[in-house]
Design an enzyme around this catalytic site. Structure first.
Site, mmCIF file in Angstrom:
data_model
loop_
_atom_site.group_PDB
_atom_site.id
_atom_site.type_symbol
_atom_site.label_atom_id
_atom_site.label_comp_id
_atom_site.label_asym_id
_atom_site.label_seq_id
_atom_site.Cartn_x
_atom_site.Cartn_y
_atom_site.Cartn_z
ATOM 1 N N LYS A 149 2.281 -6.834 3.723
ATOM 2 C CA LYS A 149 3.197 -6.673 4.864
ATOM 3 C C LYS A 149 2.343 -6.443 6.101
ATOM 4 O O LYS A 149 2.198 -5.318 6.582
ATOM 5 C CB LYS A 149 4.064 -5.444 4.594
ATOM 6 C CG LYS A 149 5.528 -5.619 4.821
ATOM 7 C CD LYS A 149 6.213 -4.272 4.689
ATOM 8 C CE LYS A 149 7.415 -4.308 3.817
ATOM 9 N NZ LYS A 149 8.149 -3.029 3.789
ATOM 10 N N ASP A 154 0.379 -3.405 -5.678
ATOM 11 C CA ASP A 154 1.668 -4.102 -5.571
ATOM 12 C C ASP A 154 1.968 -4.495 -4.125
ATOM 13 O O ASP A 154 2.365 -5.623 -3.857
ATOM 14 C CB ASP A 154 2.823 -3.270 -6.163
ATOM 15 C CG ASP A 154 2.915 -1.874 -5.585
ATOM 16 O OD1 ASP A 154 1.902 -1.376 -5.048
ATOM 17 O OD2 ASP A 154 3.988 -1.257 -5.667
ATOM 18 N N PHE A 175 12.789 -4.165 3.086
ATOM 19 C CA PHE A 175 12.814 -3.117 2.062
ATOM 20 C C PHE A 175 12.782 -3.795 0.680
ATOM 21 O O PHE A 175 13.794 -4.231 0.162
ATOM 22 C CB PHE A 175 14.064 -2.269 2.235
ATOM 23 C CG PHE A 175 14.125 -1.074 1.320
ATOM 24 C CD1 PHE A 175 13.156 -0.832 0.359
ATOM 25 C CD2 PHE A 175 15.151 -0.172 1.431
ATOM 26 C CE1 PHE A 175 13.192 0.266 -0.476
ATOM 27 C CE2 PHE A 175 15.228 0.939 0.604
ATOM 28 C CZ PHE A 175 14.244 1.148 -0.349
ATOM 29 N N ASP A 215 9.877 0.271 -6.450
ATOM 30 C CA ASP A 215 11.037 1.096 -6.784
ATOM 31 C C ASP A 215 11.978 1.358 -5.617
ATOM 32 O O ASP A 215 11.622 1.200 -4.446
ATOM 33 C CB ASP A 215 10.567 2.457 -7.326
ATOM 34 C CG ASP A 215 9.939 3.313 -6.230
ATOM 35 O OD1 ASP A 215 9.018 2.832 -5.547
ATOM 36 O OD2 ASP A 215 10.390 4.466 -6.052
ATOM 37 N N ASP A 275 1.134 -1.951 2.967
ATOM 38 C CA ASP A 275 2.064 -1.755 4.076
ATOM 39 C C ASP A 275 1.233 -1.332 5.302
ATOM 40 O O ASP A 275 0.623 -2.181 5.954
ATOM 41 C CB ASP A 275 3.033 -0.649 3.615
ATOM 42 C CG ASP A 275 4.325 -0.626 4.387
ATOM 43 O OD1 ASP A 275 4.292 -0.833 5.587
ATOM 44 O OD2 ASP A 275 5.382 -0.384 3.779
HETATM 45 C C1 PRP Z 1 3.001 2.130 -2.457
HETATM 46 C C2 PRP Z 1 2.022 1.019 -2.791
HETATM 47 C C3 PRP Z 1 0.783 1.409 -2.041
HETATM 48 C C4 PRP Z 1 1.326 2.136 -0.845
HETATM 49 C C5 PRP Z 1 1.317 1.204 0.320
HETATM 50 O O1 PRP Z 1 2.822 3.169 -3.343
HETATM 51 O O2 PRP Z 1 1.781 0.935 -4.162
HETATM 52 O O3 PRP Z 1 -0.064 2.236 -2.795
HETATM 53 O O4 PRP Z 1 2.666 2.524 -1.126
HETATM 54 O O5 PRP Z 1 1.626 1.879 1.484
HETATM 55 P P1 PRP Z 1 0.620 1.980 2.702
HETATM 56 O O6 PRP Z 1 -0.078 0.649 2.826
HETATM 57 O O7 PRP Z 1 1.539 2.272 3.860
HETATM 58 O O8 PRP Z 1 -0.342 3.102 2.465
HETATM 59 P P2 PRP Z 1 3.835 4.375 -3.537
HETATM 60 O O9 PRP Z 1 3.289 5.580 -2.830
HETATM 61 O O10 PRP Z 1 5.217 3.938 -3.177
HETATM 62 O O11 PRP Z 1 3.704 4.706 -5.082
HETATM 63 P P3 PRP Z 1 4.213 3.893 -6.373
HETATM 64 O O12 PRP Z 1 3.273 2.724 -6.538
HETATM 65 O O13 PRP Z 1 4.067 4.886 -7.470
HETATM 66 O O14 PRP Z 1 5.646 3.465 -6.146
#
Ligand code: PRP
Length: 182
Positions: free
Chosen positions: A132, A101, A153, A160, A104
């Site tokens: 991002k 999704d 955000f 979520d 970051d």
């Molecule tokens: C989100 C997203 C990525 C991660 C990105 O998952 O799905 O896996 O964060 O962040 P990063 O590039 O800084 O590592 P999250 O942990 O929020 O889990 P979710 O998909 O269950 O909401």
């Protein structure tokens, strides 16, 4: 509790997302023509985007799911990643396309990609709905990107706020006054 009709400032509505998913699905079809391809959905945020890519692709691929999380605060990661659910599909000699999704810092996906590479796939690539780039700290590059976004955000379409709002049919971002109203 029902979903709010409109929450935050909308970046991409449902039609924008469908249009982009169709474009990327067509590109993926072309790039993997005649190949054994596994689409791997990263839980939980990717479920809607994953379903879009899968439904618009002509290619009859195999699918599986993976869950990984990086520890840290609600808005930033510590860099320690844990695999919560590991797919048991056989990846040996297959191409794997991870459907994400949002990327970051890139820390979670860098870790996941390295782990998947140990299982003998022909290739491992990533298709992310949102990228991002401004927040990137890991040496990670997304192969297919739905939308490039600023450091906002983001909620909705799988993403979520405190485990809620994943079902909003659009991608929007919250500002402080929006958060106070939740
Ligand atoms: C989100 C997203 C990525 C991660 C990105 O998952 O799905 O896996 O964060 O962040 P990063 O590039 O800084 O590592 P999250 O942990 O929020 O889990 P979710 O998909 O269950 O909401």
């Amino acid at each position: 509790m029902s979903k709010p009709k409109i929450l935050g400032k909308i970046l991409y509505d449902y039609d924008d997302i469908q249009k982009r998913a169709k474009e990327l699905a067509a590109q993926i079809d072309k790039d993997y023509e005649g190949e054994d391809l596994i689409l791997l959905c990263t839980l939980k945020g990717s479920v809607l985007w994953f379903a879009d890519i899968l439904k618009y692709m002509e290619h009859d691929c195999r699918i599986d799911f993976i869950s990984a999380s990086s520890y840290g605060s609600a808005t930033s990661t510590s860099g320690v990643v844990k695999i919560n659910f590991d797919p048991n599909i056989n990846m040996y000699n297959a191409h794997v396309l991870v459907i994400e999704d949002i990327v970051d810092s890139g820390i979670t996906l860098k870790y996941v990609m390295d782990k998947l590479a140990e299982r003998g796939p022909k290739s491992v690539k990533v298709c992310t709905m949102l990228n991002k780039e401004a927040r990137r700290t890991a040496d990670f590059h997304a192969d297919y990107v739905g939308f490039e976004i600023d450091d906002l955000f983001i909620i909705g379409y799988g993403l979520d706020y405190d485990q809620r709002l994943r079902g909003l049919p659009y991608i929007s971002y919250l500002e402080e006054d929006d958060v106070e109203s939740l």
